[in-house]
Motif scaffolding. Sequence first.
Motif, PDB file in Angstrom:
ATOM      1  N   SER A  20       0.822  -1.191  -0.229  1.00  0.00           N
ATOM      2  CA  SER A  20      -0.561  -0.030  -0.064  1.00  0.00           C
ATOM      3  C   SER A  20       0.545   0.791   0.288  1.00  0.00           C
ATOM      4  O   SER A  20      -0.112   2.582  -0.496  1.00  0.00           O
ATOM      5  N   ASN A  21       1.666   1.232   0.530  1.00  0.00           N
ATOM      6  CA  ASN A  21       3.120   2.450   0.611  1.00  0.00           C
ATOM      7  C   ASN A  21       3.486   2.625  -1.333  1.00  0.00           C
ATOM      8  O   ASN A  21       3.429   4.344  -1.497  1.00  0.00           O
ATOM      9  N   GLU A  22       2.630   1.832  -2.113  1.00  0.00           N
ATOM     10  CA  GLU A  22       2.672   2.140  -3.270  1.00  0.00           C
ATOM     11  C   GLU A  22       1.747   2.625  -4.560  1.00  0.00           C
ATOM     12  O   GLU A  22       1.763   3.322  -5.141  1.00  0.00           O
ATOM     13  N   VAL A  50      -3.034   3.758  11.523  1.00  0.00           N
ATOM     14  CA  VAL A  50      -4.286   3.396  11.574  1.00  0.00           C
ATOM     15  C   VAL A  50      -5.763   3.443  12.202  1.00  0.00           C
ATOM     16  O   VAL A  50      -6.159   3.757  12.938  1.00  0.00           O
ATOM     17  N   LEU A  51      -6.695   3.777  10.717  1.00  0.00           N
ATOM     18  CA  LEU A  51      -8.074   4.340  11.228  1.00  0.00           C
ATOM     19  C   LEU A  51      -9.028   3.305  10.953  1.00  0.00           C
ATOM     20  O   LEU A  51      -8.684   2.362  10.457  1.00  0.00           O
ATOM     21  N   TYR A  52      -9.611   3.258  12.505  1.00  0.00           N
ATOM     22  CA  TYR A  52     -10.958   2.358  12.483  1.00  0.00           C
ATOM     23  C   TYR A  52     -12.364   2.370  12.747  1.00  0.00           C
ATOM     24  O   TYR A  52     -12.409   3.965  13.685  1.00  0.00           O
ATOM     25  N   PHE A  53     -13.252   2.498  11.934  1.00  0.00           N
ATOM     26  CA  PHE A  53     -14.203   3.167  11.700  1.00  0.00           C
ATOM     27  C   PHE A  53     -15.176   1.485  11.913  1.00  0.00           C
ATOM     28  O   PHE A  53     -15.808   0.528  11.163  1.00  0.00           O
ATOM     29  N   PHE A  54     -15.646   1.723  13.307  1.00  0.00           N
ATOM     30  CA  PHE A  54     -16.709   0.068  13.384  1.00  0.00           C
ATOM     31  C   PHE A  54     -18.212   0.870  12.272  1.00  0.00           C
ATOM     32  O   PHE A  54     -18.610   1.838  13.470  1.00  0.00           O
ATOM     33  N   ILE A  55     -18.926   0.271  12.052  1.00  0.00           N
ATOM     34  CA  ILE A  55     -19.868   0.681  11.402  1.00  0.00           C
ATOM     35  C   ILE A  55     -21.833   0.421  12.723  1.00  0.00           C
ATOM     36  O   ILE A  55     -21.694  -0.877  12.098  1.00  0.00           O
ATOM     37  N   GLY A  56     -21.778   1.351  12.723  1.00  0.00           N
ATOM     38  CA  GLY A  56     -23.128   0.386  14.009  1.00  0.00           C
ATOM     39  C   GLY A  56     -23.881   1.322  13.267  1.00  0.00           C
ATOM     40  O   GLY A  56     -24.916   2.067  12.334  1.00  0.00           O
ATOM     41  N   ARG A  57     -25.218   0.759  14.290  1.00  0.00           N
ATOM     42  CA  ARG A  57     -26.372   1.462  13.497  1.00  0.00           C
ATOM     43  C   ARG A  57     -27.131   2.383  14.206  1.00  0.00           C
ATOM     44  O   ARG A  57     -27.800   2.833  14.630  1.00  0.00           O
ATOM     45  N   GLU A  66     -18.111  10.563  14.442  1.00  0.00           N
ATOM     46  CA  GLU A  66     -17.331   9.873  15.119  1.00  0.00           C
ATOM     47  C   GLU A  66     -15.738   9.388  14.424  1.00  0.00           C
ATOM     48  O   GLU A  66     -14.665   9.353  14.522  1.00  0.00           O
ATOM     49  N   PHE A  67     -16.416   9.518  12.934  1.00  0.00           N
ATOM     50  CA  PHE A  67     -14.764   9.406  12.064  1.00  0.00           C
ATOM     51  C   PHE A  67     -13.957  10.281  11.643  1.00  0.00           C
ATOM     52  O   PHE A  67     -12.655  10.407  11.756  1.00  0.00           O
ATOM     53  N   VAL A  68     -14.616  11.619  12.045  1.00  0.00           N
ATOM     54  CA  VAL A  68     -13.369  12.401  11.416  1.00  0.00           C
ATOM     55  C   VAL A  68     -13.361  13.280  12.642  1.00  0.00           C
ATOM     56  O   VAL A  68     -11.578  13.108  12.491  1.00  0.00           O
ATOM     57  N   GLU A  69     -13.528  12.187  14.396  1.00  0.00           N
ATOM     58  CA  GLU A  69     -12.291  12.656  15.020  1.00  0.00           C
ATOM     59  C   GLU A  69     -11.428  11.291  15.110  1.00  0.00           C
ATOM     60  O   GLU A  69     -10.509  11.493  15.559  1.00  0.00           O
ATOM     61  N   GLU A  70     -11.380   9.876  15.079  1.00  0.00           N
ATOM     62  CA  GLU A  70     -10.808   9.683  14.405  1.00  0.00           C
ATOM     63  C   GLU A  70      -9.603   9.556  13.376  1.00  0.00           C
ATOM     64  O   GLU A  70      -8.340  10.154  13.411  1.00  0.00           O
ATOM     65  N   ILE A  71     -10.123  10.186  12.453  1.00  0.00           N
ATOM     66  CA  ILE A  71      -8.956  11.018  11.587  1.00  0.00           C
ATOM     67  C   ILE A  71      -7.745  12.232  12.129  1.00  0.00           C
ATOM     68  O   ILE A  71      -6.750  12.240  12.322  1.00  0.00           O
ATOM     69  N   GLU A  72      -8.506  13.145  12.523  1.00  0.00           N
ATOM     70  CA  GLU A  72      -7.919  14.259  13.034  1.00  0.00           C
ATOM     71  C   GLU A  72      -7.510  13.839  14.359  1.00  0.00           C
ATOM     72  O   GLU A  72      -6.086  14.587  14.165  1.00  0.00           O
ATOM     73  N   THR A  73      -7.237  12.460  15.256  1.00  0.00           N
ATOM     74  CA  THR A  73      -6.905  12.340  15.964  1.00  0.00           C
ATOM     75  C   THR A  73      -5.552  11.285  15.856  1.00  0.00           C
ATOM     76  O   THR A  73      -4.136  11.732  16.037  1.00  0.00           O
ATOM     77  N   LYS A  74      -5.610  10.624  14.748  1.00  0.00           N
ATOM     78  CA  LYS A  74      -4.618   9.633  14.543  1.00  0.00           C
ATOM     79  C   LYS A  74      -3.966  10.211  13.052  1.00  0.00           C
ATOM     80  O   LYS A  74      -2.428  10.125  13.068  1.00  0.00           O
ATOM     81  N   LEU A  75      -4.420  11.450  12.353  1.00  0.00           N
ATOM     82  CA  LEU A  75      -3.110  11.245  10.800  1.00  0.00           C
ATOM     83  C   LEU A  75      -2.735  13.464  10.861  1.00  0.00           C
ATOM     84  O   LEU A  75      -2.531  13.687  10.563  1.00  0.00           O
ATOM     85  N   GLN A  97      -3.468  10.220  -1.533  1.00  0.00           N
ATOM     86  CA  GLN A  97      -2.613  10.272  -2.732  1.00  0.00           C
ATOM     87  C   GLN A  97      -1.005  10.773  -1.582  1.00  0.00           C
ATOM     88  O   GLN A  97      -0.004  11.281  -2.488  1.00  0.00           O
ATOM     89  N   ARG A  98      -1.217  12.162  -0.379  1.00  0.00           N
ATOM     90  CA  ARG A  98       0.657  12.112   0.022  1.00  0.00           C
ATOM     91  C   ARG A  98       0.340  11.685   1.148  1.00  0.00           C
ATOM     92  O   ARG A  98       2.135  11.841   1.416  1.00  0.00           O
ATOM     93  N   LYS A  99      -0.589  10.456   1.838  1.00  0.00           N
ATOM     94  CA  LYS A  99      -0.095  10.325   2.725  1.00  0.00           C
ATOM     95  C   LYS A  99      -0.373   8.737   2.950  1.00  0.00           C
ATOM     96  O   LYS A  99      -1.241   8.135   2.212  1.00  0.00           O
ATOM     97  N   ASN A 100       0.635   7.623   3.320  1.00  0.00           N
ATOM     98  CA  ASN A 100       0.218   6.128   3.512  1.00  0.00           C
ATOM     99  C   ASN A 100      -0.576   5.408   4.765  1.00  0.00           C
ATOM    100  O   ASN A 100      -0.059   6.221   5.640  1.00  0.00           O
ATOM    101  N   PHE A 101      -1.349   4.856   4.735  1.00  0.00           N
ATOM    102  CA  PHE A 101      -2.215   5.066   5.889  1.00  0.00           C
ATOM    103  C   PHE A 101      -3.405   3.598   5.310  1.00  0.00           C
ATOM    104  O   PHE A 101      -3.413   3.167   4.297  1.00  0.00           O
ATOM    105  N   THR A 102      -3.321   3.516   6.225  1.00  0.00           N
ATOM    106  CA  THR A 102      -4.738   2.065   6.998  1.00  0.00           C
ATOM    107  C   THR A 102      -5.802   2.180   7.216  1.00  0.00           C
ATOM    108  O   THR A 102      -5.836   3.801   8.373  1.00  0.00           O
TER     109      THR A 102
END
Length: 435
Positions: A20-22, A50-57, A66-75, A97-102
Amino acid sequence: MKFYDRVQELEILHEIEALSNEYAQMTMIVGRRRVGKTTLLRKAFTKTPVLYFFIGRKNEILLCEEFVEEIETKLGETLGAFTSFAQLFKVLMQLSQRKNFTLIIDEFQEFKNINPSLFSDMQNIWDTYKEGSRINLAICGSIYSMMKQIFENSKEPLYGRATTKMQIRPFEINTLKEILADNHPNYTQEDLLAFYLITGGVAKYIEQLVIRKAFTKGKILQTVLSPGSYFLNEGKDVLIEEFGKDYNNYFSILSLIAASKTARGDIESTLNMPIGGYLDKLENEYNIIQRVRPFMAKEGSRNNKYRIVDNFLQFWFRFIYKYRSAVEIGNLEYIHQVVERDYETYSGYILEKYFRCKLAESKAYLDVQGYWDRKGENEIDIVAINDYEKQMLIGEVKRNKGRINLHILENKANEIVKRYPNYQIEYKGFSLEDM
């Protein structure tokens, strides 16, 4: 509980993370609930954020928050607010395109209940931005039929988009032995059989027994059949969402299979209804039952039997669902007495499965099956064949070694041996002592 096994799966996931780095990677991971998919993914990816998104109902906007908070914290990115996951996914693809992440998306199939159009949106965004992207996208789901539909139905938008597909299976027998040895070094063969009978190698069930220090046959059964037990509603929790409103018919069929009515005709005559469609879905969509033919039977043979693949579900339908009225009035002692009464016969059936699995996991055989003739007689527990080395193992399984009679086994196997004149035949007995 410490992390066990998964060596091969970790190697594959490490390689995908490096790629995934390439190049953008999309990995689809499936496996029955509780098998340890999420734990594996969290363990596997260590070289990238690593970003972890759990899809709850819940509402899509709340999920995005929730996901934005995860992104801002991790990236370390400031993103603002989003009203749809498609918008957020587009930003993530651009960011990659400019960052390698999971990015791990867990219980991905739940988007079908939240916003079904998302799959088409994700396809368009993926196709637009994957060139030059350095995202490691791991999409995980536990409702087998829905994940298969999303990724393997040619009419669905995400068909053909996954670069890797993985199915996470329960732990193998050697891992179960390792877990027992770590926690209860003096375990007996009876303890091992009970541990296998209940968990079938499913990580969450093992964890529940480890937490309660249930490593002997008696303590294992007591843990499963105690008031408030995690296991009492587990079959329903795992399957009702799979089956939907038709679950009563599916449950009735599975209950009969668990009670040894394993031929289609027997099930149909008991329920007084056609069940071909249900059996097909249970086998091919839900991956819950397996159609087995006797060794040497041709494709299309009607001499079939059905088995429940999962050990715990087999036990749950045989003892807990069947006696659910006793569960509802809190009379678990009644079920415990029934289990003890039937345990020798029932565990003997599981012991056969144990040795078939053990031989399959040895990688020494092309196929491991059972055999019975057209009348359903002359049953042989194990026929394992190695075409390359022209070898065949014909086995009988009994809890008590003293009840194994290889002479009778040889007579039962006459028809098989005649068909394989150039093979080296080994007759072998398997008992509790050989576990």
